[in-house]
Design an enzyme around this catalytic site. Structure first.
Site, PDB file in Angstrom:
ATOM      1  N   ASP A  98       0.847  -1.182   0.000  1.00 24.89           N
ATOM      2  CA  ASP A  98       0.000   0.000   0.000  1.00 24.89           C
ATOM      3  C   ASP A  98       0.887   1.238   0.000  1.00 24.89           C
ATOM      4  OD1 ASP A  98       0.815   0.465   2.614  1.00 24.89           O
ATOM      5  OD2 ASP A  98      -1.013  -0.318   3.509  1.00 24.89           O
ATOM      6  N   SER A  99       0.272   2.383  -0.165  1.00 20.03           N
ATOM      7  CA  SER A  99       1.046   3.607  -0.414  1.00 20.03           C
ATOM      8  C   SER A  99       1.536   4.281   0.854  1.00 20.03           C
ATOM      9  CB  SER A  99       0.179   4.600  -1.191  1.00 20.03           C
ATOM     10  OG  SER A  99      -0.890   5.061  -0.372  1.00 20.03           O
ATOM     11  N   GLY A 100       1.024   3.858   2.008  1.00 18.45           N
ATOM     12  CA  GLY A 100       1.331   4.554   3.246  1.00 18.45           C
ATOM     13  C   GLY A 100       0.354   5.665   3.561  1.00 18.45           C
ATOM     14  N   GLY A 101      -0.672   5.838   2.711  1.00 22.28           N
ATOM     15  CA  GLY A 101      -1.646   6.899   2.947  1.00 22.28           C
ATOM     16  C   GLY A 101      -2.354   6.766   4.274  1.00 22.28           C
TER      17      GLY A 101
ATOM     18  N   ASP B 145      -2.820   8.344  -1.610  1.00 20.90           N
ATOM     19  CA  ASP B 145      -4.186   8.831  -1.435  1.00 20.90           C
ATOM     20  C   ASP B 145      -4.311   9.431  -0.053  1.00 20.90           C
ATOM     21  OD1 ASP B 145      -3.954   6.358  -0.072  1.00 20.90           O
ATOM     22  OD2 ASP B 145      -6.136   6.151  -0.064  1.00 20.90           O
TER      23      ASP B 145
ATOM     24  N   GLY C  67     -10.451   3.823   2.955  1.00 28.63           N
ATOM     25  CA  GLY C  67     -11.151   4.741   3.839  1.00 28.63           C
ATOM     26  C   GLY C  67     -12.385   4.167   4.496  1.00 28.63           C
TER      27      GLY C  67
ATOM     28  N   ASP D  44      -7.165  -7.318   3.395  1.00 22.43           N
ATOM     29  CA  ASP D  44      -6.014  -7.385   4.294  1.00 22.43           C
ATOM     30  C   ASP D  44      -6.409  -6.773   5.621  1.00 22.43           C
ATOM     31  OD1 ASP D  44      -4.291  -4.639   4.933  1.00 22.43           O
ATOM     32  OD2 ASP D  44      -5.620  -4.430   3.209  1.00 22.43           O
TER      33      ASP D  44
ATOM     34  N   HIS E 125      -2.423 -19.554  14.070  1.00 22.93           N
ATOM     35  CA  HIS E 125      -3.788 -20.094  14.066  1.00 22.93           C
ATOM     36  C   HIS E 125      -4.751 -19.133  13.381  1.00 22.93           C
ATOM     37  CE1 HIS E 125      -7.726 -21.460  15.370  1.00 22.93           C
ATOM     38  NE2 HIS E 125      -7.946 -20.199  15.697  1.00 22.93           N
TER      39      HIS E 125
END
Length: 376
Positions: free
Chosen positions: A92-95, A146, A221, A271, A340
């Site tokens: 992901d972009s880190g947004g 974003d 979001g 995720d 688990h």
């Protein structure tokens, strides 16, 4: 990448798909364990693949940029080589991480400046810079920069945030066209639909993104403070707009119930840190319900943790032994519980795929939800 919808559920928007990526094939719907810094917490890659059947993992651009840093990753030959995970990977972009740095970030059209949570040093992420960083990391699927507004964002702020995200996406797309992958394989950029809890903004954002004919689309979001019913409504409302033959990725979600409900609304990829984070704190997700393993009731329960699990420790160790490890403060406790939970999430996805193929997903979902959500 190549994505094919193979089977659709006749009673919902759920579908089974097949995603072909440079580092392997992924069957959808799928859950991606979160390996923020290049490793899923407390789980060896060998256990991740053999015991949980994980086929794709997620890394974080913000965190990897700070540690170990781009020079190290590039010298290693990319994150696949550095971490030795040879399956598909998404970054992901880190947004969202920048969103969480309230008071230590500043947004402009140029990008976002922020202070590191490690040492307070200041950096600037632009849409172009994020693409360049993700080129160096080398994930199969990457996200553009974003802004992730809070779930209760006012309409005006949410609209401005959405427009900012769209402007950054245009620049990220241009950077993708003008740069080349570093490691000999292509990378897929997924636009991120934003718009907070406002259906009209979400639709407008998604419709604006259709001109890119992207290989897949993300929904960001959500699960950031809004009621669950709103999340479900937003996801379902996007189904007619997002291209049917492109994968849909719901970012940062969530509980087993969230996953099943959103699969029914057309989502293919998920995720979340919940399986490992809750596992490290003694919460186990099971087919019979949610277990607080620290509870005294498990002290003399000498049955396997989960005999039906794909995880070997689940079949080897008892609930009593796992509780003993937790109350004794042993690190092994978090390792077993995390393994688990990730295995359970992947089993849940495998069973969802099986039910979709049989045409029984909707009735199965409704029957299993009361059981897996009850507290034991």
């Amino acid at each position: 990448m190549l994505f094919t919808v193979e089977v659709a559920d006749p009673h919902s928007y759920a579908r089974c798909g097949r995603m072909v990526l440079p580092h392997g094939v992924v069957e959808t719907p799928i859950f991606m364990p979160v390996g923020t810094l290049g490793g899923v917490k407390a789980i060896l890659h060998s256990n991740l693949r053999q015991d949980t059947q994980a086929r794709i993992v997620l890394g974080n651009t913000y965190h990897l940029f700070l540690r170990p840093g781009l020079h190290t990753i590039r010298e290693a030959g990319g994150l696949h080589a550095f971490s030795t995970w040879q399956g598909p990977m998404l970054t992901d972009s880190g947004g969202f991480q920048v969103f969480s740095l309230a008071g230590r970030r500043k947004l402009t059209e140029a990008g976002v400046s922020f202070q590191s949570h490690i040492d307070g040093s200041t950096y600037l992420f632009t849409p172009e810079r994020v693409v360049d960083i993700e080129r160096i990391i080398g994930a199969d699927i990457i996200m553009p920069l974003d802004e992730c507004p809070p779930g209760d964002a006012p309409y005006g702020y949410a609209k401005e945030s959405m427009q900012l995200t769209l402007g950054w996406l245009e620049r990220a797309q241009r950077q993708m066209r003008y740069t080349q992958p570093l490691y000999g394989y292509s990378q897929a950029l997924f636009p991120i639909v934003q718009g907070a809890a406002y259906p009209d903004l979400r639709l407008r954002c998604a419709e604006s993104m259709m001109r890119y004919d992207a290989p897949g689309y993300a929904i960001g979001g959500l699960a950031v403070g809004e009621p669950t019913e709103i999340m479900y409504s937003i996801v379902e409302g996007l189904h007619p707009v997002l291209p049917y033959h492109r994968p849909r990725y719901l970012m940062g979600v969530g509980t087993p119930a969230n996953l099943l409900e959103c699969i029914a609304r057309g989502v293919d990829m998920f995720d979340c840190v919940m399986p490992t984070r809750n596992g490290r704190n003694g919460m186990l997700f099971t087919w019979k319900g949610v277990v607080n393993i620290k509870n005294r009731k498990w002290r003399n329960c000498f049955i396997p943790i989960d005999f039906s699990s794909t995880s070997r420790p689940d079949r080897q160790y008892t609930l009593a032994y796992l509780r003993h490890l937790f109350v004794s403060g042993e690190a092994l406790a978090g390792q077993i519980a995390s393994l688990h939970n990730v295995a359970f999430y992947l089993q849940l996805m495998a069973e969802a795929r099986r039910q979709i193929r049989m045409g029984t997903f909707s009735s199965w979902k409704d029957s299993v939800l009361p059981t897996i959500t009850q507290r034991l």
